[in-house]
Design a protein around this motif. Sequence first.
Motif, PDB file in Angstrom:
ATOM      1  N   GLY A   1       0.835  -1.183   0.000  1.00 46.70           N
ATOM      2  CA  GLY A   1       0.000   0.000   0.000  1.00 46.70           C
ATOM      3  C   GLY A   1       0.876   1.241   0.000  1.00 46.70           C
ATOM      4  O   GLY A   1       2.104   1.161   0.121  1.00 46.70           O
ATOM      5  N   VAL A   2       0.232   2.399  -0.140  1.00 45.31           N
ATOM      6  CA  VAL A   2       0.959   3.666  -0.214  1.00 45.31           C
ATOM      7  C   VAL A   2       0.327   4.653   0.765  1.00 45.31           C
ATOM      8  O   VAL A   2      -0.892   4.726   0.880  1.00 45.31           O
ATOM      9  N   ILE A   3       1.178   5.408   1.435  1.00 44.89           N
ATOM     10  CA  ILE A   3       0.761   6.468   2.348  1.00 44.89           C
ATOM     11  C   ILE A   3       1.201   7.796   1.750  1.00 44.89           C
ATOM     12  O   ILE A   3       2.293   7.889   1.178  1.00 44.89           O
ATOM     13  N   ALA A   4       0.368   8.806   1.878  1.00 39.57           N
ATOM     14  CA  ALA A   4       0.741  10.158   1.443  1.00 39.57           C
ATOM     15  C   ALA A   4       0.505  11.131   2.582  1.00 39.57           C
ATOM     16  O   ALA A   4      -0.456  10.999   3.341  1.00 39.57           O
ATOM     17  N   GLU A   5       1.393  12.110   2.681  1.00 39.94           N
ATOM     18  CA  GLU A   5       1.201  13.211   3.612  1.00 39.94           C
ATOM     19  C   GLU A   5       1.447  14.507   2.858  1.00 39.94           C
ATOM     20  O   GLU A   5       2.378  14.598   2.061  1.00 39.94           O
ATOM     21  N   ALA A   6       0.595  15.496   3.121  1.00 38.68           N
ATOM     22  CA  ALA A   6       0.711  16.807   2.471  1.00 38.68           C
ATOM     23  C   ALA A   6       0.765  17.893   3.519  1.00 38.68           C
ATOM     24  O   ALA A   6       0.230  17.740   4.624  1.00 38.68           O
ATOM     25  N   HIS A   7       1.396  19.009   3.131  1.00 40.73           N
ATOM     26  CA  HIS A   7       1.505  20.171   4.016  1.00 40.73           C
ATOM     27  C   HIS A   7       1.144  21.419   3.219  1.00 40.73           C
ATOM     28  O   HIS A   7       1.788  21.732   2.218  1.00 40.73           O
ATOM     29  N   CYS A   8       0.109  22.121   3.654  1.00 44.64           N
ATOM     30  CA  CYS A   8      -0.263  23.400   3.065  1.00 44.64           C
ATOM     31  C   CYS A   8       0.601  24.452   3.743  1.00 44.64           C
ATOM     32  O   CYS A   8       0.384  24.790   4.901  1.00 44.64           O
ATOM     33  N   TYR A   9       1.587  24.955   3.014  1.00 39.62           N
ATOM     34  CA  TYR A   9       2.580  25.840   3.620  1.00 39.62           C
ATOM     35  C   TYR A   9       2.324  27.314   3.354  1.00 39.62           C
ATOM     36  O   TYR A   9       2.960  28.172   3.980  1.00 39.62           O
ATOM     37  N   LYS A  10       1.374  27.641   2.464  1.00 39.80           N
ATOM     38  CA  LYS A  10       1.095  29.051   2.171  1.00 39.80           C
ATOM     39  C   LYS A  10      -0.330  29.192   1.670  1.00 39.80           C
ATOM     40  O   LYS A  10      -0.772  28.453   0.799  1.00 39.80           O
ATOM     41  N   LEU A  11      -1.040  30.155   2.253  1.00 42.11           N
ATOM     42  CA  LEU A  11      -2.378  30.509   1.796  1.00 42.11           C
ATOM     43  C   LEU A  11      -2.391  31.969   1.406  1.00 42.11           C
ATOM     44  O   LEU A  11      -1.867  32.812   2.138  1.00 42.11           O
ATOM     45  N   THR A  12      -2.970  32.262   0.274  1.00 40.65           N
ATOM     46  CA  THR A  12      -3.287  33.637  -0.063  1.00 40.65           C
ATOM     47  C   THR A  12      -4.807  33.745  -0.016  1.00 40.65           C
ATOM     48  O   THR A  12      -5.493  32.791   0.352  1.00 40.65           O
TER      49      THR A  12
END
Length: 156
Positions: free
Chosen positions: A111-122
């Motif tokens: 299986g595969v795991i993913a992690e994301a990080h939202c580092y900037k919002l405008t």
Amino acid sequence: MAGSALPRRDMTLDPEFLRQIGETMATGVPQAAALGFRFLSAGDGRGSIEVPWRDDLVGDPDTEVIAGGVVTSLLDHTCGLAITSLATAPFSTATLDLRIDYMRPAAPRAGVIAEAHCYKLTRTIAFVRAEAWDADRADPIATAQAAFVLNRGPGA
């Protein structure tokens, strides 16, 4: 989701609310449900989802490796989850740009795991980085850099 407010970085969302959002994104979206995504975590601009190995997700039966398109969908959904984990009111997102660098195939029958990080919002755009791995996070299958439009609704 529809709504009118962007997240404020100084607010912490209720962990149970974040779990509900994550479960909805991982199992309530038809594509994610069909692929068997499982919510792992969300909070503070981060999100994590996994896709367990299944025979029908294999791209090449000789290798028994999850298809690249499944990994692409996993990364895209995980990026959306990271953005949503910052929400203090509902809003919708749409992928503007998703660049994925594939470094290697997943291990056979893994299986595969993913992690994301939202580092900037405008006001209208969210910027996110993500990675996907199987057994060892230090040896990623793929990394992603993405931009999403934020639809805050009329008058927002």
